[in-house]
Enzyme design. Structure first.
Site, PDB file in Angstrom:
ATOM      1  CD  GLU A 146      -2.869   1.374   2.277  1.00 14.68           C
ATOM      2  OE1 GLU A 146      -3.810   1.971   2.171  1.00 14.68           O
ATOM      3  OE2 GLU A 146      -2.678   0.749   3.557  1.00 14.68           O
ATOM      4  CG  HIS A 205      -8.028   0.197   1.633  1.00 11.20           C
ATOM      5  ND1 HIS A 205      -7.096   0.201   2.775  1.00 11.20           N
ATOM      6  CD2 HIS A 205      -8.624  -1.119   2.068  1.00 11.20           C
ATOM      7  CE1 HIS A 205      -7.013  -0.953   3.229  1.00 11.20           C
ATOM      8  NE2 HIS A 205      -8.000  -1.791   2.715  1.00 11.20           N
ATOM      9  NE  ARG A 211      -7.904   7.168   5.685  1.00 12.82           N
ATOM     10  CZ  ARG A 211      -7.544   6.059   4.897  1.00 12.82           C
ATOM     11  NH1 ARG A 211      -8.617   5.761   4.050  1.00 12.82           N
ATOM     12  NH2 ARG A 211      -6.360   5.719   4.866  1.00 12.82           N
ATOM     13  CD  GLU A 240      -7.344   2.002   5.568  1.00 14.93           C
ATOM     14  OE1 GLU A 240      -6.652   1.233   6.215  1.00 14.93           O
ATOM     15  OE2 GLU A 240      -7.115   2.501   4.535  1.00 14.93           O
TER      16      GLU A 240
END
Length: 264
Positions: A146, A205, A211, A240
């Site tokens: 990632e 994700h 976020r 996520e």
């Protein structure tokens, strides 16, 4: 493409109840914490049998980054990731998400001088990936490398940089995980990066640009999902994200419906 989720604070604590809750909400897979899986593998197996909800992947649950500055921690992390991959094989999971490191160092904040050279970074991460590549081959799983944003890690920030590790080390069981939140910070274009690395992307994700839950920010998920469809991606899209709003459960359900609509 199928939509999965990581755990959230408002999910039930009991493992069977947790799986039942996610299935009822409409998710198609669970990305589990690696430590939770290893310590409760029999309960996880039973929950999968009872609900039909698969474990797609694992994320976290180990101590020591694959690019850790401290060698003892790096080696400890590898041993714990190995155990997680073995447990994933037992429950039918695809693989584990691993960044080079998280929160260890960034060039964007003081002291802005790394204690290790870039050549040293590449060597440490490569040695870890070569080890895990063999473990993944033995267990029939994958390692999903990632890229994180520049404020959370200094080693791998772009999908193309993850690809460089895979190709330079001729890794057979390591693929890229593309994270929409990190990509929004680092990539010149999300759809373009997804297309350019399409043959190496094995997992994704999703979170919005800030976020928080998808649909609460500025990202055009339909555009990027259309690109994934064109390129033949058929893996998981896993939430996520943080959740904000007076009713987190309702907001999470709304976000799931938003992504389902973007996929339609």
């Amino acid at each position: 493409m199928k939509i999965g989720t990581q755990n959230q604070a408002f999910f039930p604590e009991n493992i069977l109840e947790k799986f039942t809750y996610m299935k009822k909400m409409g998710f198609e897979a669970f990305e589990i914490d690696g430590k939770l899986l290893v310590e409760h593998v029999d309960e996880v197996k039973a929950a999968i049998r009872e609900t039909g909800l698969p474990v797609s992947t694992a994320c976290g649950g180990y101590d020591g980054w694959i690019g850790d500055f401290i060698e003892e921690r790096r080696l400890n992390g590898l041993q714990e990731i190995e155990r997680i991959l073995e447990a994933l094989a037992e429950v039918g999971g695809k693989g584990i998400v691993v960044p080079a490191a998280w929160g260890m160092f960034t060039y964007r904040l003081p002291p802005m001088v790394s204690p290790r050279s870039k050549e040293g970074d590449f060597k440490a991460v490569s040695e870890s990936l070569l080890y895990l590549d063999k473990v993944a081959g033995r267990t029939g799983t994958k390692v999903y490398l990632e890229p994180l944003n520049r404020y959370q890690d200094h080693m791998i920030n772009l999908l193309a940089e993850a690809r460089h590790y895979i190709e330079s080390n001729q890794l057979q069981n390591v693929e890229i995980i593309a994270d929409f939140y990190h990509m929004n910070i680092e990539e010149d274009g999300i759809s373009e990066a997804l297309h350019e690395q399409r043959d190496k992307i094995g997992h994704i994700h999703v979170a919005d640009n800030h976020r928080y839950q998808p649909g609460s920010g500025a990202l055009d998920f339909r555009k990027h999902f259309d690109q994934l469809k064109k390129d033949g991606y058929d893996g998981y899209l896993v939430f996520e994200c943080r959740v904000r709003g007076e009713d987190p459960e309702a907001e999470y359900q709304k976000a799931l419906k938003h992504l389902q609509n973007c996929l339609a």
